[in-house]
Scaffold this active site. Structure first.
Site, PDB file in Angstrom:
ATOM      1  N   HIS A 146       3.782   2.864   0.332  1.00  0.00           N
ATOM      2  CA  HIS A 146       5.079   3.350   0.831  1.00  0.00           C
ATOM      3  C   HIS A 146       6.146   3.512  -0.255  1.00  0.00           C
ATOM      4  O   HIS A 146       6.217   2.731  -1.195  1.00  0.00           O
ATOM      5  CB  HIS A 146       5.609   2.365   1.880  1.00  0.00           C
ATOM      6  CG  HIS A 146       5.834   0.992   1.312  1.00  0.00           C
ATOM      7  ND1 HIS A 146       7.010   0.617   0.724  1.00  0.00           N
ATOM      8  CD2 HIS A 146       4.997  -0.070   1.196  1.00  0.00           C
ATOM      9  CE1 HIS A 146       6.911  -0.626   0.291  1.00  0.00           C
ATOM     10  NE2 HIS A 146       5.685  -1.073   0.565  1.00  0.00           N
ATOM     11  N   ASP A 147       6.949   4.531  -0.119  1.00  0.00           N
ATOM     12  CA  ASP A 147       8.164   4.750  -0.925  1.00  0.00           C
ATOM     13  C   ASP A 147       7.891   4.986  -2.401  1.00  0.00           C
ATOM     14  O   ASP A 147       8.807   4.828  -3.227  1.00  0.00           O
ATOM     15  CB  ASP A 147       9.142   3.561  -0.758  1.00  0.00           C
ATOM     16  CG  ASP A 147       9.447   3.287   0.700  1.00  0.00           C
ATOM     17  OD1 ASP A 147       9.819   4.232   1.408  1.00  0.00           O
ATOM     18  OD2 ASP A 147       9.266   2.134   1.140  1.00  0.00           O
TER      19      ASP A 147
END
Ligand SMILES: CC(C)(COP(=O)(O)OP(=O)(O)OC[C@H]1O[C@@H](n2cnc3c(N)ncnc32)[C@H](O)[C@@H]1OP(=O)(O)O)[C@@H](O)C(=O)NCCC(=O)NCCS
Length: 214
Positions: A146-147
């Site tokens: 994620h991210d």
């Protein structure tokens, strides 16, 4: 049907992308018309391999007609990020358009954004809120958490594991089965060796290897 597709590079990565295109066409019903492969330094072995795969060799990039003759889509199937950058620039100057290729057996979260020229291979898993820059190669079974952000022309080799909230710099490479721990950065043109575990930020242009990576 979109414009015909040309792959730049008849080496290992280029021919893996030939197979990726074939998988997309089987799964999505002939999405790409693969016109063939261009290569400025075709080896006899790769010529034989291309022929065995039934893929036309189109000559050198300079031999490829420009957009005024026929507008092509393309991806560059070459491992070295600098070479990928140079050759994609030449193809764009000739008026051709980089496309995104995603193997049907890759999984991408809804908030994964792919820039033109990105190639996502079989078994790759990219989860949530990830930016994949232009002409990035994510090879088989690599994962991105994620991210994270993958800079333009970066490469993740097979089974590389980029944890959540990481920054992989432009033209950086993460080697096979290497791990980048969460929240860390790998600098521009840096190289993480196969099997390394990155436990602190890697400066630009540095090669690191081992566990922990140094
Ligand atoms: C890290 C890397 C870039 C180093 O390349 P290099 O500078 O040419 O390294 P050399 O082969 O000259 O080896 C130098 C030393 O590093 C060691 N070494 C090389 N790669 C290593 C790695 N991944 N992890 C730990 N040690 C490594 C060698 O054993 C050698 O050790 P020694 O000096 O004690 O004999 C390279 O080995 C590597 O890991 N590349 C990624 C390969 C990969 O992921 N391939 C997948 C393609 S699909």
């Amino acid at each position: 049907m979109s414009s015909p597709l040309v792959i730049v590079g008849a080496g290992g990565v280029g021919r893996e992308i030939v197979e990726l295109v074939s998988a997309i066409n089987r799964y999505h019903g002939h999405a790409h018309e693969l016109r063939g492969v261009v290569d400025d330094s075709l080896s006899p072995a790769n010529a034989r391999r291309l022929a065995a795969a039934g893929v036309p060799f189109l000559g050198r990039i300079a031999d490829l007609p420009g957009r005024e003759a026929v507008a092509c889509n393309f991806v560059v199937g070459i491992a070295n990020p600098q070479v990928r950058r140079t050759l994609s620039g030449i193809m764009i100057d000739k008026g051709h358009s980089p496309v995104v290729l995603v193997h049907p057996d890759a999984t991408l979260g809804r908030s994964v954004h792919l820039e033109p020229g990105a190639v996502i291979c079989a078994g790759a898993r990219l989860t949530a809120n990830i930016l994949v820059g232009e002409h990035v190669n994510v090879h088989v079974n690599a994962t991105v958490g994620h991210d994270s952000r993958l800079g333009a022309y970066a490469s993740l080799y097979p089974q590389a594991a980029v944890s959540g909230d990481c920054r992989i710099g432009a033209s950086a490479t993460v080697g096979a089965s290497a791990t980048v721990l969460q929240g860390l950065s790998v600098g521009t043109q840096a190289f993480v060796g196969a099997g390394a575990v990155v436990v602190r930020d890697v400066p630009d242009r540095l090669v690191v290897k081992g566990v922990p990576a140094r």
